[in-house]
Structures are given as structure tokens and as C-alpha cells.
Design an enzyme around this catalytic site. Structure first.
Site, PDB file in Angstrom:
ATOM      1  N   GLY A 245      -3.662  -0.547   3.723  1.00  0.00           N
ATOM      2  CA  GLY A 245      -3.802  -1.854   4.345  1.00  0.00           C
ATOM      3  C   GLY A 245      -2.986  -1.956   5.622  1.00  0.00           C
ATOM      4  N   PHE A 246      -3.065  -3.115   6.241  1.00  0.00           N
ATOM      5  CA  PHE A 246      -2.363  -3.358   7.504  1.00  0.00           C
ATOM      6  C   PHE A 246      -0.860  -3.140   7.366  1.00  0.00           C
ATOM      7  CE2 PHE A 246      -0.255  -7.107   9.706  1.00  0.00           C
ATOM      8  CZ  PHE A 246       0.028  -6.415  10.874  1.00  0.00           C
TER       9      PHE A 246
ATOM     10  N   ASP B 229      -3.909   3.027  -3.135  1.00  0.00           N
ATOM     11  CA  ASP B 229      -4.786   1.949  -2.681  1.00  0.00           C
ATOM     12  C   ASP B 229      -6.160   2.161  -3.310  1.00  0.00           C
ATOM     13  OD1 ASP B 229      -6.361   0.101  -0.947  1.00  0.00           O
ATOM     14  OD2 ASP B 229      -4.554   0.128   0.311  1.00  0.00           O
TER      15      ASP B 229
ATOM     16  N   THR C 116      -9.901  -3.589   0.349  1.00  0.00           N
ATOM     17  CA  THR C 116      -9.718  -4.153   1.691  1.00  0.00           C
ATOM     18  C   THR C 116      -8.977  -3.200   2.611  1.00  0.00           C
ATOM     19  OG1 THR C 116      -7.663  -5.286   1.044  1.00  0.00           O
ATOM     20  CG2 THR C 116      -9.717  -6.530   0.822  1.00  0.00           C
ATOM     21  N   GLY C 117      -8.396  -2.143   2.074  1.00  0.00           N
ATOM     22  CA  GLY C 117      -7.705  -1.158   2.898  1.00  0.00           C
ATOM     23  C   GLY C 117      -8.682  -0.203   3.559  1.00  0.00           C
TER      24      GLY C 117
ATOM     25  N   ASP D 243      -6.589   1.725  -8.578  1.00  0.00           N
ATOM     26  CA  ASP D 243      -6.437   0.279  -8.743  1.00  0.00           C
ATOM     27  C   ASP D 243      -5.227   0.020  -9.631  1.00  0.00           C
ATOM     28  OD1 ASP D 243      -6.583  -2.413  -9.335  1.00  0.00           O
ATOM     29  OD2 ASP D 243      -8.665  -2.382 -10.005  1.00  0.00           O
TER      30      ASP D 243
ATOM     31  N   GLY E 228       6.696  -2.171 -15.010  1.00  0.00           N
ATOM     32  CA  GLY E 228       6.879  -1.237 -16.127  1.00  0.00           C
ATOM     33  C   GLY E 228       7.191   0.166 -15.635  1.00  0.00           C
TER      34      GLY E 228
ATOM     35  N   LYS F 255      10.746   0.257 -14.438  1.00  0.00           N
ATOM     36  CA  LYS F 255      11.652   0.320 -15.591  1.00  0.00           C
ATOM     37  C   LYS F 255      11.727   1.741 -16.139  1.00  0.00           C
ATOM     38  CE  LYS F 255      12.227  -1.726 -20.225  1.00  0.00           C
ATOM     39  NZ  LYS F 255      11.748  -0.596 -21.078  1.00  0.00           N
TER      40      LYS F 255
ATOM     41  N   TYR G  98      -4.866 -16.930  -4.877  1.00  0.00           N
ATOM     42  CA  TYR G  98      -3.865 -16.147  -4.150  1.00  0.00           C
ATOM     43  C   TYR G  98      -2.470 -16.734  -4.341  1.00  0.00           C
ATOM     44  CZ  TYR G  98      -1.595 -13.727  -0.223  1.00  0.00           C
ATOM     45  OH  TYR G  98      -0.761 -12.958   0.557  1.00  0.00           O
TER      46      TYR G  98
END
Length: 329
Positions: free
Chosen positions: A12-13, A33, A37-38, A58, A104, A107, A147
Site C-alpha cells: 500500500g501507499f 499484503d 487495495t495494494g 490476508d 497473537g 505475543k 472503518y
């Protein structure tokens, strides 16, 4: 051995600029990614480097990374209204399930994690400028809630992991950021205005243009984020430029910058669009010794030059063509 950092949203940007910065600082960078959108063009210059590797994944699904990790930067999320209104479920999932998975992982690896929150946690603010102790004014069930609430939940679970599991966490509240590698048609103010000017179209201003924004050039933003990651501060910090301007005045600046004679066309304001956006950065100044250095005039010149270099195909590309094929129902 080089320190190792995982950066999600790497294509992405903002994520791609962070990859560049950590490569420059001699880290081994693992980019991740799912390319909704990337764009791989943003990081293709890094593929030849031994200290860079990329995973098309993802983060809403289980995340596994072999070997040790020193840092995790969670920057995977649609960030513009045109994206998160088109893919609302994925937006909610990357902010909730994705953040849970990466906390996770932090951690497990005993890594420090920084999450990319946003000024949108303040909603349409009743306090101006916005300070980190302001709780916000958000419509949880409005279209932008997918969002806003994803980011608010992200902050909550991050602090829970810090308090309950002792995970080292950092929270960056990012205000409007701009610069090269923004998608021309991603719906945000700067690429929208520049794209319209380059195509010879009138500039679209929503509402009467009195709403304000504060724009931070990407180099300044990345410097603030880098300092926050390496600091000892665990609560949210605003990273943005307090130089506020109305959208109408900004449209006039774009017309002057592009030396065009476009008109300004007013259209109805979208639901829950914030009327004011300006960060109070006193905390960043005090804790990080950081404040923006690049003026809007200088940053916009660099950004405009970048957009001018794009091909005609990119200039006229459909708003959703880049990522429609990646969307799974």
C-alpha cells in the site's frame, strides 16, 4: 544478524514507504499484503534485495512467519472511503480478526507491535484540534462506521494485549497523509483533485467546502511512525500535520499548482463526513521530539510531479479496476 520486521499492508501507499525506511535502516523486512487495495508496483524495486521478502496473504486468516521477529507494523486496511465503503466486511475483518492474529503473533515472538490507527476514531469531532484524550463522536451504524469502529476496536484489543499479556504495543493515530504512490482514483482528497485537474475535469468539492483537513507529507509521517515504534510510550499518539486548511481553499491551491482553469463544482456532503480535522501534536513533540518539516507547498509539488509521470492508462483507469478481481464474496 539484522533485526527483522513484519510490515502488513506492505504494498500500500504508507506500507511501501515504511518498507523503504526499514530497508534503509538495515532491517530484514518481511512484507505482507493480500493486494486488495495494494499494488506490487509500490515495492517491486525491493524484490531484488536479499533483506526483503514478500508474502501474498490476508492477515484476517492465521498468520505464520518463520524465525524470530523484533517488530510488527500492522498497516493492512483499506484507508479511503471509496475502498472501505466498497468492501465493508473485509475492512471490519482486517481491523478485528487481523489485529487479533498479529497481536497473537507478537505475543508468540515476543515482538513489539505498532498498529496503524487513524484520526477517524475521533469521528466528526466536537473538540478542535483533536487531542489523544478525546473519546470521539462516531456513528457506529453509519456507512463510515465500518472503518471507524474497526480502528477503535483495534486500539481496544491492542491495549488489552498490552495490559493482560504484557505485549509491547504502540498505537499511531494517523491523520491525512499524502505523497507519491497514492492511488490516483482512491477517493481521497489529494489524488481526487489532482486526477481531475490532470484530466481537465472540474474539481468536485463536497458540501460548501468549509470542512477542514490537515495534510502530512509521507516522509514526515514515516519519521514520526519510526520514532514512535522505538519509543517507550504505549498509549495513542497523533502523527499528523496541524497545518489546517478548508477543502475549498485547498481546491483553489490545486488549480494554481496545476496551472489549470478548472471550475469548482459543489456536491452534497457524504453522511458523517467530518467537518474538522486537525491534530494536536503536543504529545508527539514532547515524547518523540517530532514535528513535520515538509511544507504543504513543497510536498504537493513532489506529489503533483509523481502523478504527472503516470501513463494515460493509469490516469483514466476506473476507480475499482485495480482490486475488483481480488474481492471474494
Amino acid at each position: 544478524m539484522k533485526k527483522r520486521v513484519l510490515i502488513t499492508g506492505a504494498a500500500g501507499f504508507l506500507g511501501s514507504h515504511l518498507c523503504d525506511r526499514f530497508i534503509k535502516e538495515d532491517y530484514h523486512v518481511i512484507g505482507m499484503d493480500n493486494l486488495i487495495t495494494g499494488d506490487l508496483k509500490n515495492i517491486e524495486h525491493l524484490f531484488k534485495l536479499e533483506q526483503f521478502e514478500f508474502y501474498n496473504h490476508d492477515v484476517s486468516k492465521f498468520v505464520h512467519v518463520s524465525g524470530g521477529l523484533d517488530y510488527i507494523l500492522h498497516f493492512a486496511s483499506p484507508a479511503s472511503p471509496i475502498d472501505y465503503l466498497k468492501i465493508p466486511i473485509q475492512t471490519l475483518k482486517v481491523g478485528s480478526l487481523g489485529t487479533h492474529n498479529l497481536l497473537g503473533l507478537a505475543k508468540e515472538k515476543k515482538a513489539r507491535i505498532m498498529i496503524a490507527s487513524t484520526s477517524e476514531v475521533y469521528g466528526d469531532p466536537l473538540v478542535h484540534p483533536q487531542t489523544e484524550d478525546y473519546y470521539g463522536n462516531v456513528n457506529t451504524i453509519g456507512p463510515r462506521g465500518v472503518y471507524d469502529e474497526a480502528k477503535r476496536f483495534q486500539e481496544s484489543i491492542t491495549m488489552a494485549y498490552h495490559r493482560f499479556h504484557g505485549v509491547e504495543t504502540r498505537i499511531a493515530r494517523i491523520f491525512n497523509t499524502y505523497g507519491p504512490r497514492m492511488r490516483l482514483n482512491d477517493g481521497r482528497v489529494i489524488p481526487a483533485f489532482i486526477g481531475q485537474a490532470l484530466r481537465g475535469e472540474d474539481l468536485t468539492v463536497f458540501g460548501d467546502g468549509s470542512q477542514t483537513r490537515s495534510f502530512c507529507y509521507v516522509d514526515d509521517e514515516v519519521e514520526g511512525l519510526y520514532r514512535l515504534l522505538l519509543s517507550d510510550y504505549v498509549e495513542p499518539v497523533n502523527i499528523g500535520n496541524p497545518d489546517e486548511i478548508s477543502i475549498l481553499d485547498f481546491a483553489k491551491e490545486i488549480i494554481k499548482l496545476t496551472n489549470s482553469d478548472q471550475k469548482i463544482v459543489l456536491k452534497p456532503l457524504p453522511k458523517d463526513d467530518p467537518m474538522q480535522r486537525q491534530p494536536n501534536i503536543d504529545k508527539a513533540k514532547k515524547i518523540l521530539g517530532w514535528e513535520p518539516k515538509v511544507s504543504r507547498a513543497e510536498g504537493m509539488k513532489k506529489t503533483y510531479d509523481y502523478f504527472k509521470s503516470l501513463s494515460k492508462e493509469e490516469l483514466y483507469r476506473s476507480e475499482h479496476k485495480d482490486f475488483k478481481k481480488h474481492i471474494k464474496k
